[in-house]
Design an enzyme around this catalytic site. Structure first.
Site, mmCIF file in Angstrom:
data_model
loop_
_atom_site.group_PDB
_atom_site.id
_atom_site.type_symbol
_atom_site.label_atom_id
_atom_site.label_comp_id
_atom_site.label_asym_id
_atom_site.label_seq_id
_atom_site.Cartn_x
_atom_site.Cartn_y
_atom_site.Cartn_z
ATOM 1 N N ARG A 29 36.013 43.341 41.633
ATOM 2 C CA ARG A 29 35.391 44.319 40.732
ATOM 3 C C ARG A 29 35.532 43.829 39.307
ATOM 4 N NH1 ARG A 29 34.029 49.481 41.476
ATOM 5 N NH2 ARG A 29 34.709 50.071 39.398
ATOM 6 N N HIS A 73 40.248 32.339 40.320
ATOM 7 C CA HIS A 73 38.800 32.207 40.489
ATOM 8 C C HIS A 73 38.525 30.944 41.303
ATOM 9 C CE1 HIS A 73 34.570 32.742 39.632
ATOM 10 N NE2 HIS A 73 34.504 31.443 39.411
HETATM 11 C C1 GAR Z 1 39.543 33.912 46.983
HETATM 12 O O1 GAR Z 1 38.864 32.724 47.288
HETATM 13 C C2 GAR Z 1 39.504 34.164 45.494
HETATM 14 O O2 GAR Z 1 39.585 33.010 44.715
HETATM 15 C C3 GAR Z 1 38.164 34.820 45.334
HETATM 16 O O3 GAR Z 1 38.028 35.644 46.460
HETATM 17 C C4 GAR Z 1 38.776 35.110 47.549
HETATM 18 C C5 GAR Z 1 39.699 36.185 48.043
HETATM 19 O O4 GAR Z 1 40.360 35.764 49.199
HETATM 20 N N1 GAR Z 1 38.086 35.549 44.121
HETATM 21 C C6 GAR Z 1 36.964 35.742 43.448
HETATM 22 O O5 GAR Z 1 35.893 35.329 43.811
HETATM 23 C C7 GAR Z 1 37.115 36.530 42.162
HETATM 24 N N2 GAR Z 1 35.876 36.631 41.480
HETATM 25 P P1 GAR Z 1 41.664 36.528 49.685
HETATM 26 O O6 GAR Z 1 41.334 38.021 49.690
HETATM 27 O O7 GAR Z 1 41.889 36.013 51.067
HETATM 28 O O8 GAR Z 1 42.785 36.212 48.738
#
Ligand code: GAR
Length: 209
Positions: free
Chosen positions: A90, A108
């Site tokens: 979010r 990120h």
């Molecule tokens: C991760 O790859 C994180 O870097 C990314 O979402 C994934 C969550 O995985 N975050 C974003 O894209 C933020 N904009 P997880 O829930 O298994 O940690």
């Protein structure tokens, strides 16, 4: 002892990596894991670990600001020293970001400043980049911009698709994010005038083996 609150949206594998690291440490307390979505896989896992969890569903709030106010108050109630965004999908407004200035961290899935926003792995492949990775940074009001704490790099292989590349990056996310939480717990870094200051040299570049 430093208190961390972790915000997630679903799977929570980064949160799990951080919690597993913290288990071996008595200077780190995971005060709560919070999700804005109902029945997040990560929240179930955290609960099983005996960690305090909370669901604050964004659907129940009429505006982004009103949600962010409620989230801010919830996080403040856990007296967090640091707030860790771990796959928290979010966009946060000033109302949330301001009170946690210098204490709000995000991961990120790209080498910032390249590929802000969504679908980072897919876009990296389309651009034909040969290295990709992830970035842990302090959060400022501009999305996916903010002083960089640490990065991990992975090769992009010819046969990669977004999924295989994402999986390779994720293995590095699980190294770099717990390492940064460790540095924060030990007061080894902080934010001053929008710059990251390191109290002593720490690893800030992680390389896929
Ligand atoms: C991760 O790859 C994180 O870097 C990314 O979402 C994934 C969550 O995985 N975050 C974003 O894209 C933020 N904009 P997880 O829930 O298994 O940690």
């Amino acid at each position: 002892q430093k208190r961390f609150v972790i915000l997630i949206s679903g799977r929570g594998s980064n949160m799990q990596a951080i919690v597993n690291m913290a288990k071996k440490r008595d200077d780190i307390h995971i005060a709560a894991v919070i999700s804005h979505k109902p029945n997040s896989v990560g929240l179930v896992w955290a609960k099983e670990q005996g960690i305090e969890t909370a669901e604050l569903l964004h659907k129940s709030y009429p505006t982004r600001e009103s949600y962010d106010e409620a989230l801010r108050d919830l996080v403040l109630s856990y007296q967090a020293d640091y707030v860790i965004l771990a796959g928290f999908m979010r966009i946060l407004t000033e109302v949330f970001i301001e009170p946690f200035k210098g204490r709000l961290i995000n991961i990120h899935p790209s080498l910032l400043p390249s590929f802000t926003g969504l679908d980072t792995h897919e876009r990296a492949i389309v651009e034909g980049v040969k290295v990709h990775g992830c970035t842990v940074h302090f959060v400022t009001p501009v999305l996916d911009v903010g002083p960089i704490i640490a990065q991990a790099i992975v090769p992009v292989h010819k046969k990669d698709d977004a999924d295989t590349l994402a999986a390779r990056v994720l293995t590095m996310e699980h190294q770099v994010y717990p390492a940064v939480v460790d540095y924060l717990a030990q007061d080894l870094l902080s934010l001053h005038n929008q710059q990251v200051e390191y109290k002593k040299p720490v690893t800030t570049l992680f390389v896929h083996p």
